[in-house]
Design an enzyme around this catalytic site. Structure first.
Site, PDB file in Angstrom:
ATOM      1  N   ARG A   8      -9.565  11.641  -2.793  1.00 52.23           N
ATOM      2  CA  ARG A   8      -9.028  11.457  -4.135  1.00 52.23           C
ATOM      3  C   ARG A   8     -10.204  11.451  -5.100  1.00 52.23           C
ATOM      4  NH1 ARG A   8      -5.372   6.148  -4.302  1.00 52.23           N
ATOM      5  NH2 ARG A   8      -4.927   6.941  -6.391  1.00 52.23           N
ATOM      6  N   HIS A   9      -9.924  11.680  -6.375  1.00 51.56           N
ATOM      7  CA  HIS A   9     -10.917  11.475  -7.430  1.00 51.56           C
ATOM      8  C   HIS A   9     -11.347  10.003  -7.434  1.00 51.56           C
ATOM      9  CE1 HIS A   9      -7.729   9.387  -9.548  1.00 51.56           C
ATOM     10  NE2 HIS A   9      -6.937  10.359  -9.119  1.00 51.56           N
ATOM     11  N   ASN A  15      -6.072   4.507 -13.788  1.00 52.29           N
ATOM     12  CA  ASN A  15      -5.902   3.746 -12.538  1.00 52.29           C
ATOM     13  C   ASN A  15      -6.154   2.268 -12.809  1.00 52.29           C
ATOM     14  OD1 ASN A  15      -7.558   6.247 -10.474  1.00 52.29           O
ATOM     15  ND2 ASN A  15      -5.366   5.908 -10.729  1.00 52.29           N
ATOM     16  N   ARG A  60     -10.658  14.019 -13.959  1.00 53.47           N
ATOM     17  CA  ARG A  60     -11.096  13.030 -12.978  1.00 53.47           C
ATOM     18  C   ARG A  60     -11.523  13.648 -11.647  1.00 53.47           C
ATOM     19  NH1 ARG A  60      -5.638  12.653 -13.977  1.00 53.47           N
ATOM     20  NH2 ARG A  60      -4.139  12.082 -12.376  1.00 53.47           N
ATOM     21  N   GLU A  82      -2.150  16.637 -10.032  1.00 47.47           N
ATOM     22  CA  GLU A  82      -1.294  15.549  -9.539  1.00 47.47           C
ATOM     23  C   GLU A  82       0.176  15.860  -9.756  1.00 47.47           C
ATOM     24  OE1 GLU A  82      -0.578  13.533  -7.493  1.00 47.47           O
ATOM     25  OE2 GLU A  82      -1.226  11.499  -8.023  1.00 47.47           O
ATOM     26  N   HIS A 147      -5.611  14.490  -5.841  1.00 48.95           N
ATOM     27  CA  HIS A 147      -4.898  13.294  -6.296  1.00 48.95           C
ATOM     28  C   HIS A 147      -4.035  12.750  -5.164  1.00 48.95           C
ATOM     29  CE1 HIS A 147      -5.965  14.511 -10.437  1.00 48.95           C
ATOM     30  NE2 HIS A 147      -5.878  15.724  -9.915  1.00 48.95           N
TER      31      HIS A 147
HETATM   32  O1  G3H Z   1      -0.074   8.870 -10.069  1.00 47.16           O
HETATM   33  C1  G3H Z   1       0.657   9.221  -9.136  1.00 47.16           C
HETATM   34  C2  G3H Z   1       0.416   8.717  -7.785  1.00 47.16           C
HETATM   35  O2  G3H Z   1      -0.716   9.248  -7.209  1.00 47.16           O
HETATM   36  C3  G3H Z   1       1.592   9.025  -6.957  1.00 47.16           C
HETATM   37  O3  G3H Z   1       1.868   7.871  -6.258  1.00 47.16           O
HETATM   38  O4  G3H Z   1       3.986   8.900  -5.496  1.00 47.16           O
HETATM   39  O5  G3H Z   1       3.244   6.628  -4.680  1.00 47.16           O
HETATM   40  O6  G3H Z   1       4.061   6.946  -7.046  1.00 47.16           O
HETATM   41  P1  G3H Z   1       3.367   7.570  -5.848  1.00 47.16           P
END
Ligand code: G3H
Length: 195
Positions: A8-9, A15, A60, A82, A147
């Site tokens: 990941r970044h 975040n 990012r 993402e 992401h």
């Molecule tokens: O910002 C988005 C997240 O990386 C996705 O996470 O699918 O668990 O909400 P999630």
């Protein structure tokens, strides 16, 4: 591929606030990860192996890659951006559950198929990753900086995770994963940055 490295970044400013999506800069700690990534990669890949780096088009991931050696080719893919949270982009999970309680519940019940209003589902992401997977399969060593949701989908492909499991795979920040496909399955090694 011989091996695929996934990361990941580094931690982003959004975040830090618990907000999803957006196109924020790295936080202080996220930048520290970017600075430590070259050594982490070197320890895992070795200095004599050429590596190609793929990022998304978002700041990012590009900034997480910026201290890597200049002789690594770098390529930006929109397909590595993402999961698009549509109207929920930039919101916290609390805000989403307050504003769209039914959606929040529906997502919890079937996270793979739930599509954000005006955005994407995990299923949509898997479909747009198809060209990436094809290119990966015929490439040598690649490092992908992307992401959480996207890394989950790529990881799930190599690890043969089910559609139910894949959206819940834990992908910690500031950790490099090495996947090596073998005859009997894919081998995983992880390298956690000391931040
Ligand atoms: O910002 C988005 C997240 O990386 C996705 O996470 O699918 O668990 O909400 P999630």
């Amino acid at each position: 591929p011989r091996s695929v490295w996934l990361s990941r970044h580094g931690e982003s400013m959004l975040n830090l606030e618990g907000r999803i999506g957006g196109d924020a800069d790295l936080s202080y700690r996220g930048d520290e990860y970017a600075r430590k990534l070259p050594q982490l990669v070197l320890d895992s890949v070795g200095s004599d192996r050429p590596l190609t780096v793929w990022t998304s088009t978002l700041k990012r991931t590009i900034n997480t890659a910026r201290h890597l050696p200049p002789h690594y080719n770098q390529l930006q893919w929109k397909a590595l951006d993402e999961l698009d949270a549509g109207v929920c982009d930039g919101m916290t999970y609390q805000e989403i559950s307050d504003m769209y309680p039914e959606d929040f519940q529906a997502r919890d019940e079937d996270k793979y198929n739930y599509r954000y209003r005006g955005g994407e589902s995990y299923r949509d992401v898997v479909i747009r990753l198809e060209p990436i997977i094809m290119e990966l399969e015929r490439s040598e060593d690649i490092l992908i900086i992307s992401h959480q949701a996207v890394i989950r989908c790529i990881y799930a492909y190599f690890m043969q995770k089910t559609q139910e499991e894949s959206p819940w795979v834990p992908v910690p920040l500031h950790t490099l994963m090495k996947l090596t496909p073998r005859a009997y399955g894919t081998e995983v090694q992880t390298y956690k940055a000391n931040i």
